[in-house]
Write a protein that holds these residues in place. Sequence first.
Motif, mmCIF file in Angstrom:
data_model
loop_
_atom_site.group_PDB
_atom_site.id
_atom_site.type_symbol
_atom_site.label_atom_id
_atom_site.label_comp_id
_atom_site.label_asym_id
_atom_site.label_seq_id
_atom_site.Cartn_x
_atom_site.Cartn_y
_atom_site.Cartn_z
ATOM 1 N N GLU A 1 0.836 -1.202 0.000
ATOM 2 C CA GLU A 1 0.000 0.000 0.000
ATOM 3 C C GLU A 1 0.873 1.255 0.000
ATOM 4 O O GLU A 1 0.610 2.220 -0.713
ATOM 5 C CB GLU A 1 -0.922 0.002 1.216
ATOM 6 C CG GLU A 1 -1.858 1.194 1.254
ATOM 7 C CD GLU A 1 -2.792 1.158 2.447
ATOM 8 O OE1 GLU A 1 -3.037 2.236 3.015
ATOM 9 O OE2 GLU A 1 -3.257 0.063 2.809
ATOM 10 N N ARG A 2 1.910 1.228 0.789
ATOM 11 C CA ARG A 2 2.828 2.368 0.873
ATOM 12 C C ARG A 2 3.534 2.592 -0.465
ATOM 13 O O ARG A 2 3.672 3.723 -0.928
ATOM 14 C CB ARG A 2 3.840 2.107 1.991
ATOM 15 C CG ARG A 2 4.892 3.149 2.174
ATOM 16 C CD ARG A 2 4.335 4.420 2.773
ATOM 17 N NE ARG A 2 5.408 5.331 3.078
ATOM 18 C CZ ARG A 2 5.962 6.171 2.201
ATOM 19 N NH1 ARG A 2 5.530 6.210 0.958
ATOM 20 N NH2 ARG A 2 6.940 6.973 2.566
ATOM 21 N N LEU A 3 3.963 1.497 -1.115
ATOM 22 C CA LEU A 3 4.642 1.610 -2.402
ATOM 23 C C LEU A 3 3.697 2.088 -3.504
ATOM 24 O O LEU A 3 4.120 2.728 -4.455
ATOM 25 C CB LEU A 3 5.273 0.272 -2.796
ATOM 26 C CG LEU A 3 6.490 -0.151 -1.978
ATOM 27 C CD1 LEU A 3 6.901 -1.570 -2.331
ATOM 28 C CD2 LEU A 3 7.646 0.833 -2.142
ATOM 29 N N GLU A 4 2.424 1.786 -3.387
ATOM 30 C CA GLU A 4 1.441 2.237 -4.370
ATOM 31 C C GLU A 4 1.140 3.718 -4.239
ATOM 32 O O GLU A 4 0.567 4.306 -5.154
ATOM 33 C CB GLU A 4 0.132 1.457 -4.216
ATOM 34 C CG GLU A 4 0.187 0.082 -4.791
ATOM 35 C CD GLU A 4 -1.156 -0.618 -4.708
ATOM 36 O OE1 GLU A 4 -2.196 0.048 -4.871
ATOM 37 O OE2 GLU A 4 -1.149 -1.835 -4.477
ATOM 38 N N ASN A 5 1.500 4.315 -3.128
ATOM 39 C CA ASN A 5 1.144 5.704 -2.860
ATOM 40 C C ASN A 5 2.368 6.593 -2.656
ATOM 41 O O ASN A 5 2.349 7.496 -1.824
ATOM 42 C CB ASN A 5 0.217 5.771 -1.649
ATOM 43 C CG ASN A 5 -1.102 5.096 -1.938
ATOM 44 O OD1 ASN A 5 -1.843 5.527 -2.810
ATOM 45 N ND2 ASN A 5 -1.385 4.009 -1.238
ATOM 46 N N LEU A 6 3.398 6.360 -3.426
ATOM 47 C CA LEU A 6 4.591 7.198 -3.357
ATOM 48 C C LEU A 6 4.252 8.604 -3.829
ATOM 49 O O LEU A 6 3.422 8.781 -4.725
ATOM 50 C CB LEU A 6 5.695 6.607 -4.235
ATOM 51 C CG LEU A 6 6.182 5.215 -3.829
ATOM 52 C CD1 LEU A 6 7.036 4.613 -4.923
ATOM 53 C CD2 LEU A 6 6.943 5.282 -2.519
ATOM 54 N N VAL A 7 4.904 9.607 -3.249
ATOM 55 C CA VAL A 7 4.582 10.987 -3.611
ATOM 56 C C VAL A 7 5.625 11.627 -4.522
ATOM 57 O O VAL A 7 5.314 12.547 -5.268
ATOM 58 C CB VAL A 7 4.358 11.876 -2.365
ATOM 59 C CG1 VAL A 7 3.120 11.423 -1.609
ATOM 60 C CG2 VAL A 7 5.563 11.874 -1.460
ATOM 61 N N ASP A 8 6.868 11.172 -4.450
ATOM 62 C CA ASP A 8 7.913 11.724 -5.301
ATOM 63 C C ASP A 8 9.107 10.778 -5.312
ATOM 64 O O ASP A 8 9.089 9.732 -4.648
ATOM 65 C CB ASP A 8 8.315 13.136 -4.861
ATOM 66 C CG ASP A 8 8.776 13.228 -3.414
ATOM 67 O OD1 ASP A 8 9.193 12.200 -2.833
ATOM 68 O OD2 ASP A 8 8.713 14.332 -2.850
#
Length: 137
Positions: free
Chosen positions: A50-57
């Motif tokens: 989930e964290r890897l799917e929501n990277l910001v930059d």
Amino acid sequence: MIGTHDSLHADPSPCPPGVCTCGRERLPDAPGADLRILCLTRQEEKRLLERLENLVDLADLEHMQRRMFEQLGIRLEIAPSFNEVRSMRGFAIRIDELPGLCRKTRQSIPAAIRRSLEKCPEIAYRLLDAHDLLRDA
């Protein structure tokens, strides 16, 4: 945080025999084995994906690469492939072989990163720029 030592034995159902070749069950008895990967329970894996799917930059991606190595021993490399990068599939996402890392997880991590790149193409552009592929653009 990706994984904690409290969750070391929290994954009661290992991979079915014959389905996966991760060797997770033999890892604790292997001399000199890196046991960090055992912190990656199914619950922690879901959080990681989930964290890897929501990277910001790009800095966030690089931070996750460092944390995955520090906490789990997973070495992750991302670079443009030798062919043209026409889509997010044009990036080579490689995970080093690691005893205890499930085959399914080795496939899920790059898929999650690609979904993140599709959501936030700016990360892909920065990756290309970091490899001097956009210097003339």
